[in-house]
Write a protein that holds these residues in place. Structure first.
Motif, PDB file in Angstrom:
ATOM      1  N   HIS A 254      -6.951 -84.534 -13.321  1.00  0.00           N
ATOM      2  CA  HIS A 254      -5.505 -84.256 -13.106  1.00  0.00           C
ATOM      3  C   HIS A 254      -5.547 -83.452 -11.644  1.00  0.00           C
ATOM      4  CE1 HIS A 254      -1.414 -82.995 -13.085  1.00  0.00           C
ATOM      5  NE2 HIS A 254      -1.162 -83.668 -14.335  1.00  0.00           N
ATOM      6  N   PRO A 255      -4.808 -84.007 -10.824  1.00  0.00           N
ATOM      7  CA  PRO A 255      -4.624 -83.136  -9.609  1.00  0.00           C
ATOM      8  C   PRO A 255      -4.313 -81.614  -9.591  1.00  0.00           C
ATOM      9  CG  PRO A 255      -3.534 -85.075  -9.103  1.00  0.00           C
ATOM     10  CD  PRO A 255      -3.812 -84.925 -10.623  1.00  0.00           C
ATOM     11  N   ALA A 256      -3.519 -81.316 -10.745  1.00  0.00           N
ATOM     12  CA  ALA A 256      -3.356 -79.927 -10.692  1.00  0.00           C
ATOM     13  C   ALA A 256      -4.218 -78.981 -12.049  1.00  0.00           C
ATOM     14  CB  ALA A 256      -1.779 -79.798 -11.485  1.00  0.00           C
ATOM     15  N   ALA A 257      -5.301 -79.610 -12.357  1.00  0.00           N
ATOM     16  CA  ALA A 257      -5.723 -79.187 -13.475  1.00  0.00           C
ATOM     17  C   ALA A 257      -6.840 -77.969 -13.175  1.00  0.00           C
ATOM     18  CB  ALA A 257      -6.746 -80.076 -14.223  1.00  0.00           C
ATOM     19  N   ALA A 258      -7.461 -78.303 -11.808  1.00  0.00           N
ATOM     20  CA  ALA A 258      -8.469 -77.130 -11.397  1.00  0.00           C
ATOM     21  C   ALA A 258      -7.869 -75.903 -10.971  1.00  0.00           C
ATOM     22  CB  ALA A 258      -9.149 -77.908 -10.032  1.00  0.00           C
ATOM     23  N   ASP A 259      -6.703 -76.148 -10.317  1.00  0.00           N
ATOM     24  CA  ASP A 259      -6.046 -74.810 -10.030  1.00  0.00           C
ATOM     25  C   ASP A 259      -5.727 -74.105 -11.281  1.00  0.00           C
ATOM     26  OD1 ASP A 259      -5.990 -74.277  -7.377  1.00  0.00           O
ATOM     27  OD2 ASP A 259      -4.216 -75.731  -7.142  1.00  0.00           O
ATOM     28  N   ALA A 260      -5.209 -74.719 -12.458  1.00  0.00           N
ATOM     29  CA  ALA A 260      -4.805 -74.282 -13.673  1.00  0.00           C
ATOM     30  C   ALA A 260      -5.761 -73.659 -14.423  1.00  0.00           C
ATOM     31  CB  ALA A 260      -3.733 -75.358 -14.472  1.00  0.00           C
ATOM     32  N   LEU A 261      -6.941 -74.238 -14.489  1.00  0.00           N
ATOM     33  CA  LEU A 261      -8.049 -74.036 -15.012  1.00  0.00           C
ATOM     34  C   LEU A 261      -8.724 -72.619 -14.422  1.00  0.00           C
ATOM     35  CD1 LEU A 261      -9.689 -77.122 -16.181  1.00  0.00           C
ATOM     36  CD2 LEU A 261      -8.181 -75.756 -17.706  1.00  0.00           C
ATOM     37  N   VAL A 262      -8.863 -72.516 -13.289  1.00  0.00           N
ATOM     38  CA  VAL A 262      -9.362 -71.635 -12.359  1.00  0.00           C
ATOM     39  C   VAL A 262      -8.399 -70.231 -12.674  1.00  0.00           C
ATOM     40  CG1 VAL A 262      -9.442 -70.556  -9.852  1.00  0.00           C
ATOM     41  CG2 VAL A 262     -10.515 -72.743 -10.394  1.00  0.00           C
ATOM     42  N   ALA A 263      -7.152 -70.327 -12.785  1.00  0.00           N
ATOM     43  CA  ALA A 263      -6.153 -69.298 -12.836  1.00  0.00           C
ATOM     44  C   ALA A 263      -6.577 -68.728 -14.329  1.00  0.00           C
ATOM     45  CB  ALA A 263      -4.854 -69.569 -12.759  1.00  0.00           C
ATOM     46  N   ALA A 264      -6.719 -69.628 -15.187  1.00  0.00           N
ATOM     47  CA  ALA A 264      -6.989 -69.175 -16.535  1.00  0.00           C
ATOM     48  C   ALA A 264      -8.376 -68.595 -16.860  1.00  0.00           C
ATOM     49  CB  ALA A 264      -6.706 -70.215 -17.685  1.00  0.00           C
ATOM     50  N   VAL A 265      -9.343 -69.101 -16.187  1.00  0.00           N
ATOM     51  CA  VAL A 265     -10.637 -68.483 -16.408  1.00  0.00           C
ATOM     52  C   VAL A 265     -10.680 -67.115 -15.595  1.00  0.00           C
ATOM     53  CG1 VAL A 265     -13.045 -68.719 -15.574  1.00  0.00           C
ATOM     54  CG2 VAL A 265     -11.758 -70.521 -16.834  1.00  0.00           C
ATOM     55  N   SER A 266     -10.017 -66.975 -14.386  1.00  0.00           N
ATOM     56  CA  SER A 266     -10.002 -65.717 -13.658  1.00  0.00           C
ATOM     57  C   SER A 266      -9.462 -64.685 -14.570  1.00  0.00           C
ATOM     58  CB  SER A 266      -9.535 -65.906 -12.556  1.00  0.00           C
ATOM     59  OG  SER A 266     -10.296 -66.981 -11.539  1.00  0.00           O
ATOM     60  N   GLY A 267      -8.334 -65.112 -14.845  1.00  0.00           N
ATOM     61  CA  GLY A 267      -7.449 -63.938 -15.787  1.00  0.00           C
ATOM     62  C   GLY A 267      -8.008 -63.425 -16.787  1.00  0.00           C
ATOM     63  N   TYR A 268      -8.651 -64.509 -17.688  1.00  0.00           N
ATOM     64  CA  TYR A 268      -9.630 -64.009 -18.877  1.00  0.00           C
ATOM     65  C   TYR A 268     -10.926 -63.035 -18.549  1.00  0.00           C
ATOM     66  CZ  TYR A 268      -6.757 -66.582 -22.120  1.00  0.00           C
ATOM     67  OH  TYR A 268      -5.889 -67.087 -23.104  1.00  0.00           O
ATOM     68  N   ALA A 269     -11.610 -63.509 -17.544  1.00  0.00           N
ATOM     69  CA  ALA A 269     -12.716 -63.197 -17.116  1.00  0.00           C
ATOM     70  C   ALA A 269     -12.528 -61.753 -16.524  1.00  0.00           C
ATOM     71  CB  ALA A 269     -13.373 -63.803 -15.891  1.00  0.00           C
ATOM     72  N   ALA A 270     -11.374 -61.452 -15.968  1.00  0.00           N
ATOM     73  CA  ALA A 270     -11.208 -60.180 -15.316  1.00  0.00           C
ATOM     74  C   ALA A 270     -12.504 -59.452 -14.529  1.00  0.00           C
ATOM     75  CB  ALA A 270     -10.550 -59.094 -16.342  1.00  0.00           C
ATOM     76  N   VAL A 271     -13.205 -60.179 -13.776  1.00  0.00           N
ATOM     77  CA  VAL A 271     -14.216 -59.840 -13.154  1.00  0.00           C
ATOM     78  C   VAL A 271     -14.081 -58.440 -12.146  1.00  0.00           C
ATOM     79  CG1 VAL A 271     -16.227 -60.467 -11.663  1.00  0.00           C
ATOM     80  CG2 VAL A 271     -15.473 -61.980 -13.495  1.00  0.00           C
ATOM     81  N   GLY A 272     -15.062 -57.389 -12.191  1.00  0.00           N
ATOM     82  CA  GLY A 272     -15.012 -56.420 -11.429  1.00  0.00           C
ATOM     83  C   GLY A 272     -16.143 -56.343 -10.484  1.00  0.00           C
ATOM     84  N   PRO A 273     -16.163 -55.713  -9.404  1.00  0.00           N
ATOM     85  CA  PRO A 273     -17.081 -55.329  -8.249  1.00  0.00           C
ATOM     86  C   PRO A 273     -18.364 -54.806  -9.103  1.00  0.00           C
ATOM     87  CG  PRO A 273     -15.207 -54.297  -7.661  1.00  0.00           C
ATOM     88  CD  PRO A 273     -14.874 -54.665  -9.027  1.00  0.00           C
ATOM     89  N   GLY A 274     -19.274 -55.506  -8.736  1.00  0.00           N
ATOM     90  CA  GLY A 274     -20.591 -55.145  -9.275  1.00  0.00           C
ATOM     91  C   GLY A 274     -21.310 -55.936 -10.615  1.00  0.00           C
TER      92      GLY A 274
END
Length: 422
Positions: A254-274
């Protein structure tokens, strides 16, 4: 009475194939059908909806306890039933879609019900699930597809649970340039055709032999009527970055799937420096590349992928991110144990396994590594539920879940789950 036995002592069906009878349809089940009962047996019914009263025709009967059927006449329709937008959909026709007869809002509710039921039954969790629609509507979303070819060279799709090819003039869920690149011509001698259209509108077709092996590839660029030999990789855009993949190689359909999944993964991962991120089944590096800027110069993102072509694409895609590394290898328990021995404890693990899931052995190794967060991207709710059960038994808890309708008109649903140490 003892169950009838098949050739090797296995229970067999009762010879109901072709029989017709009336049932009242029960709940939706995983796999694009609903559950009904008749004379003490379970009947898995396609082309129906919960609550409907229908005439079914049995299409498969191989087990003593259940059979499969199509709803061939609707006596009492559910409110979500609509006219199918695809003329090739319906009982005995193309098996590519499961829910053409259901309005889009109804499809979202069905998929949420399936995810909820799988988590309850397989993981013992009571989770409220909402399936989120993606932009663009339920038609013309498929940017990559595989079409079958019959013995005469005519392209189409297979009937449900059959090798028979239904010859098509069009596929309304497939992007029109991709569908017409395959369905407007004959493919004599081919076993199938893979097709994909990228963000620039370039259409790539890969001819397959009868064993599914690629034999030749052609590229059609926008505005041209003459196919060219393939040159370079297809272009995709997601998460504010451009990505390269093999022409018909794996990418979200789906053309919109990658953006949606990246946003969900990034939000859940909440990665910080280091921090250190381990991205498993990394493909062309989508999630690892999206998270790499957040870990900064002192952090580390290790992307693990088994496919050589995907690793080559990931090397190109992540070349400007010095904190990102690409490791080629299988994601299995021994290999993952060895990798973690070299890497040390990751802060975050992201995994996007194939439909069968990561499996219990890999899930236990991940839990033993002790990351603060596991972000699990799943295309099969049953596999997700089984792996979540292993992770929760090993000391994690499900702390978030989002479901996305990345495959409208079909029974498939994509989920992103967050597990944290309990």
């Amino acid at each position: 009475m003892a169950e009838p036995q098949g050739p090797e002592g296995r229970p067999k069906g009762l010879g109901w194939v072709g029989s017709r009878f009336v049932v009242t349809v029960g709940a939706v089940a995983h796999g694009g059908h609903c559950v009904a009962r008749h004379e003490g047996r379970v009947v898995f019914v396609r082309h129906t909806l919960p609550g409907e009263r229908v005439v079914v025709e049995v299409t498969e009967d191989r087990h003593a306890s259940f059979c499969r059927a199509d709803a061939v006449e609707v006596l009492e329709a559910a409110p979500d039933r609509v006219e199918r937008p695809c003329p090739y959909s319906g009982p005995g026709r193309c098996g590519g879609c499961d829910w053409q007869h259901v309005g889009h809002e109804g499809q979202l509710r069905l998929k949420a019900d399936v995810v909820r039921e799988q988590l309850a039954r397989l993981a013992g969790l009571d989770v409220d699930v909402v399936c989120e629609a993606l932009p663009g509507g339920p038609l013309r979303w498929r940017s990559r597809a595989r079409f079958a070819v019959d013995r005469s060279g005519a392209p189409g799709l297979r009937r449900h649970r059959s090798h028979d090819v239904v010859v098509l003039d069009d596929c309304p869920i497939t992007a029109e340039p991709a569908a017409q690149a395959v369905l407007s011509r004959s493919w004599p001698g081919a076993g199938g055709v893979d097709v994909a259209v990228d963000s620039a509108g370039v259409v790539t077709t890969t001819r397959l032999d009868r064993r599914g092996r690629p034999t030749s590839t052609r590229v059609l660029r926008p505005g041209s009527e003459v196919p060219a030999e393939p040159a370079g990789r297809a272009q995709r855009t997601a998460g504010g970055r451009d990505w390269e993949v093999e022409g018909t190689g794996f990418w979200q359909v789906h053309p919109a799937a990658a953006d949606a999944l990246v946003a969900a993964v990034s939000g859940y991962a909440a990665v910080g420096p280091g921090e250190t991120v381990l991205d498993l089944y990394a493909g062309a590096g989508l999630f690892g590349g999206a998270l790499a800027p957040a870990v900064g110069a002192a952090g580390r993102v290790v992307c693990v992928e088994s496919d050589a072509a995907a690793c080559a694409a990931a090397d190109v895609n992540l070349a400007d991110l010095p904190q990102a590394e690409v490791w080629q290898g299988d994601v299995d328990a021994p290999g993952l144990t060895e990798l973690l021995g070299d890497l040390g404890r990751p802060d975050v693990v992201v995994l996007d396994p194939p439909r069968a899931g990561a499996g219990p052995d890999v899930s236990r190794v991940l839990a033993g590594a002790g990351p603060r967060a596991v972000v699990y991207v799943a295309c099969d709710p049953a596999s997700l539920a089984r792996d979540v059960a292993v992770l929760t038994a090993a000391g994690y808890r499900l702390d978030g879940l989002r479901a996305f309708d990345c495959f409208p008109m079909t029974a498939h649903v994509e989920c992103v789950a967050l597990l944290v140490r309990a």
